[in-house]
Enzyme design. Sequence first.
Site, PDB file in Angstrom:
ATOM      1  N   GLU A  18       0.827  -1.222   0.000  1.00  0.00           N
ATOM      2  CA  GLU A  18       0.000   0.000   0.000  1.00  0.00           C
ATOM      3  C   GLU A  18       0.853   1.260   0.000  1.00  0.00           C
ATOM      4  O   GLU A  18       0.563   2.216  -0.723  1.00  0.00           O
ATOM      5  CB  GLU A  18      -0.965   0.011   1.192  1.00  0.00           C
ATOM      6  CG  GLU A  18      -2.207  -0.858   1.018  1.00  0.00           C
ATOM      7  CD  GLU A  18      -1.938  -2.332   1.266  1.00  0.00           C
ATOM      8  OE1 GLU A  18      -0.808  -2.675   1.676  1.00  0.00           O
ATOM      9  OE2 GLU A  18      -2.859  -3.150   1.055  1.00  0.00           O
ATOM     10  N   GLN A  28      -7.984  -2.330  -1.313  1.00  0.00           N
ATOM     11  CA  GLN A  28      -8.874  -3.486  -1.401  1.00  0.00           C
ATOM     12  C   GLN A  28     -10.007  -3.343  -0.375  1.00  0.00           C
ATOM     13  O   GLN A  28     -11.160  -3.618  -0.670  1.00  0.00           O
ATOM     14  CB  GLN A  28      -8.082  -4.768  -1.175  1.00  0.00           C
ATOM     15  CG  GLN A  28      -8.802  -5.990  -1.652  1.00  0.00           C
ATOM     16  CD  GLN A  28      -7.832  -7.100  -2.013  1.00  0.00           C
ATOM     17  OE1 GLN A  28      -7.196  -7.662  -1.126  1.00  0.00           O
ATOM     18  NE2 GLN A  28      -7.717  -7.422  -3.288  1.00  0.00           N
ATOM     19  N   PHE A  29      -9.659  -2.902   0.801  1.00  0.00           N
ATOM     20  CA  PHE A  29     -10.616  -2.502   1.827  1.00  0.00           C
ATOM     21  C   PHE A  29     -10.077  -1.207   2.434  1.00  0.00           C
ATOM     22  O   PHE A  29      -8.858  -1.058   2.586  1.00  0.00           O
ATOM     23  CB  PHE A  29     -10.742  -3.578   2.918  1.00  0.00           C
ATOM     24  CG  PHE A  29     -11.496  -4.800   2.459  1.00  0.00           C
ATOM     25  CD1 PHE A  29     -12.849  -4.950   2.741  1.00  0.00           C
ATOM     26  CD2 PHE A  29     -10.859  -5.795   1.728  1.00  0.00           C
ATOM     27  CE1 PHE A  29     -13.550  -6.072   2.297  1.00  0.00           C
ATOM     28  CE2 PHE A  29     -11.545  -6.912   1.275  1.00  0.00           C
ATOM     29  CZ  PHE A  29     -12.894  -7.057   1.566  1.00  0.00           C
ATOM     30  N   ALA A  30     -10.980  -0.304   2.801  1.00  0.00           N
ATOM     31  CA  ALA A  30     -10.548   0.974   3.371  1.00  0.00           C
ATOM     32  C   ALA A  30      -9.667   0.741   4.601  1.00  0.00           C
ATOM     33  O   ALA A  30      -8.766   1.532   4.886  1.00  0.00           O
ATOM     34  CB  ALA A  30     -11.755   1.822   3.750  1.00  0.00           C
ATOM     35  N   ASP A  31      -9.932  -0.364   5.306  1.00  0.00           N
ATOM     36  CA  ASP A  31      -9.145  -0.686   6.510  1.00  0.00           C
ATOM     37  C   ASP A  31      -7.648  -0.734   6.203  1.00  0.00           C
ATOM     38  O   ASP A  31      -6.824  -0.421   7.053  1.00  0.00           O
ATOM     39  CB  ASP A  31      -9.558  -2.058   7.057  1.00  0.00           C
ATOM     40  CG  ASP A  31     -11.059  -2.179   7.236  1.00  0.00           C
ATOM     41  OD1 ASP A  31     -11.520  -2.233   8.379  1.00  0.00           O
ATOM     42  OD2 ASP A  31     -11.783  -2.198   6.207  1.00  0.00           O
ATOM     43  N   PHE A  32      -7.298  -1.173   4.994  1.00  0.00           N
ATOM     44  CA  PHE A  32      -5.880  -1.402   4.681  1.00  0.00           C
ATOM     45  C   PHE A  32      -5.121  -0.123   4.327  1.00  0.00           C
ATOM     46  O   PHE A  32      -3.922  -0.152   4.076  1.00  0.00           O
ATOM     47  CB  PHE A  32      -5.739  -2.439   3.561  1.00  0.00           C
ATOM     48  CG  PHE A  32      -6.399  -3.750   3.895  1.00  0.00           C
ATOM     49  CD1 PHE A  32      -6.454  -4.199   5.212  1.00  0.00           C
ATOM     50  CD2 PHE A  32      -6.992  -4.524   2.913  1.00  0.00           C
ATOM     51  CE1 PHE A  32      -7.079  -5.391   5.534  1.00  0.00           C
ATOM     52  CE2 PHE A  32      -7.617  -5.722   3.229  1.00  0.00           C
ATOM     53  CZ  PHE A  32      -7.664  -6.158   4.542  1.00  0.00           C
ATOM     54  N   HIS A  43     -12.361  -5.474   8.387  1.00  0.00           N
ATOM     55  CA  HIS A  43     -12.950  -5.329   7.052  1.00  0.00           C
ATOM     56  C   HIS A  43     -14.264  -4.551   7.142  1.00  0.00           C
ATOM     57  O   HIS A  43     -15.138  -4.719   6.304  1.00  0.00           O
ATOM     58  CB  HIS A  43     -13.236  -6.701   6.426  1.00  0.00           C
ATOM     59  CG  HIS A  43     -12.019  -7.442   5.990  1.00  0.00           C
ATOM     60  ND1 HIS A  43     -11.203  -8.125   6.863  1.00  0.00           N
ATOM     61  CD2 HIS A  43     -11.465  -7.615   4.759  1.00  0.00           C
ATOM     62  CE1 HIS A  43     -10.215  -8.688   6.196  1.00  0.00           C
ATOM     63  NE2 HIS A  43     -10.342  -8.393   4.921  1.00  0.00           N
TER      64      HIS A  43
END
Length: 668
Positions: A407, A429-433, A474
């Site tokens: 990232e 891929q997910f906002a969390d990442f 997630h």
Amino acid sequence: MKTTSASKQVMDYDKKNLDRKTLIALYKNMLKPRMIEEKMLILLRQGKISKWFSGIGQEAISVGVTMALAKDEYILPMHRNLAVFTTREIPLYRLFCQWQGKASGFTKGRDRSFHFGTQEFNIIGMISHLGPQLGVADGIALANLLKKNNQVTAVFTGEGGTSEGDFHEALNVASVWKLPVLFCVENNGYGLSTPTSQQYNCKHIADRGKGYGIESVILDGNNIIDVYTKVLKLVESIRKRPRPILIEFKTFRMRGHEEASGTKYVPKALINEWAKKDPLVNFANFLIKERILTEKLDAEIRTAFTDEINDNLKKAYAEEDIPVSLSNELGDVYKTHVYQEVVSKDSSKELRLVDAISEGLHQSMTRHNDLVIMGQDIADYGGVFKITDGFLKDFGRERVRNTPICESAIIEAAMGLSICGIKSVVELQFADFVTSGFNPVVNYLAKSFYRWNQNADVVLRMPCGAGVAAGPFHSQTNEAWFTKTPGLKVVYPAFPYDAKGLLATAINDPNPVLFFEHKALYRSIRQNVPSDYYTLPFGKASLLKEGDQVSIISYGAAVHWALDTLDKNPDIKADLIDLRSLQPLDTEAIYTSVRKTGRAIILQEDSMFGGIASDISAMIMENCFEDLDAPVKRVASLETPIPFIDQLEGQYLAKSRFEEALKQLLNY
Ligand SMILES: Cc1ncc(C[n+]2csc(CCOP(=O)(O)OP(=O)(O)O)c2C)c(N)n1
Ligand SMILES: [Mg+2]
């Protein structure tokens, strides 16, 4: 310091077929920064400058690399690379003005020392965090690769900086994508007070090249002829066959980390041993021995440099201080962008949120024919939410780029593309990442325009939110991490029509935009959406329902919770405001409504403390106090991480508490 008599020549030089002019240029390019530094050390002692990071003893590396590159090839230097700036012939008064925070510097007094870039000289400066520029170099190299211009990008780091994750990510991405980057590690023995033995546990940093599938070489960083001729060969080779190469320059930091911190922890013997290998003294003595340099010529060069330094210093000191201007400061956080309205002319068809985003992205890819999208599994696989399904076939592998799980490096690469005038969209891929790329977002993308006028033309797509039983990693909706960071724009649509139009605007906007897409809405919310391209403005809320009893202010999935609640309670007459964009925020829509209804309730999916609701509440209090008939109410999710199973997630989410809170407010 009298260069030529300080020590005798201990280093061997093979001048190969270098002509006299080149040899003298190498010498002069090393001498000038040395003389500037010696002057700076005096000014430092006199309290006339604040901080100084010395590159004394390491000049051969900066000079050799800079001279090996063409002037229009980018270099990304660090805090000890004064010689990169001087070899690129930046007028000295501009450098001095930069260090004194004056207008003829590069940051309008907003950042210090070498923390600036300049497109005029193709130099992209560091941020304090050291590592991020390695990924930015990847982006610049990617732009060069896409433009097929055969240019090489050189980026510097110290050996300390190689311990950062950015180094690993940048080398890995460069290797996988065959990017024409010269990774220059200046191994000078110390990172602040930390010796190499405590920094890494391999023999040579160059050995790591093998692990990344990158060629690597070790060079004597104090031997200017070696550095220049060998780097020149590597650069010529990369121009012919684009690929990254890792160079470890062995050298030594002759002074403290910065001048105030001293060198007490460095063994004296080590300093003495390296002093004998001074790159400037040795080379001067070699040139004299070879009768290329004479004492007389040396004296002339020095006199000219002394005059140049003093004249430019005088000019810099004479320049007036930067006036304090609120409008200048606030006006330089974002690059000015005049919103272009594009109205759809086509018929509509019903689309899910996910399809509207996909269609919008596809149309922007067509409209901006160099727009690049990058993300994990977005190419052949079409992305985990299938937003980019089919894009690879339509736009090709150069523009639809699968990335390694890096990232930070990818967000940094997006910055590099922007430096080269190329727009990009990065799919998290997910906002969390985004946490794994947090530093470049909040420190690089957000601050570059304010610091040195370089915008980050990047959109980060953020699939976010709970309600899908996906647990703590997630399900987060982390917009508040970014709305509090000046320099970022944050958009959060709740409907397919808004999502498509706002995504088009996000891509047109030259500033960094975080575009939140709620996963629970992707396939559950449908709406008629025009088939052709159109834009919607940032900073304009939409009034979904009108009523005079209360103002409900919300965004994202929570808008749908509010709609459900109002459907269930037709007797409640409420204004329902869907903010659509959080930065900029449509404060007028909020105040106008609250002044009418006298009651405000803010509903957010995020947990309470530090969320948007708190700020909006405070703003209403400050601006509409006299119109309020009740205290402003915030409704938010629990102050816990987001739990996995349905019933716990149900309890966690603000949705379950909204109806009651709304009724309480109406009864106040
Ligand atoms: C992320 C981060 N951590 C720590 C620091 C503090 N810091 C600034 S320079 C430095 C040492 C860097 O060492 P090296 O990369 O070897 O470069 P050198 O100073 O030796 O040229 C440290 C620890 C920082 N600027 N950024
Ligand atoms: Mg170091």
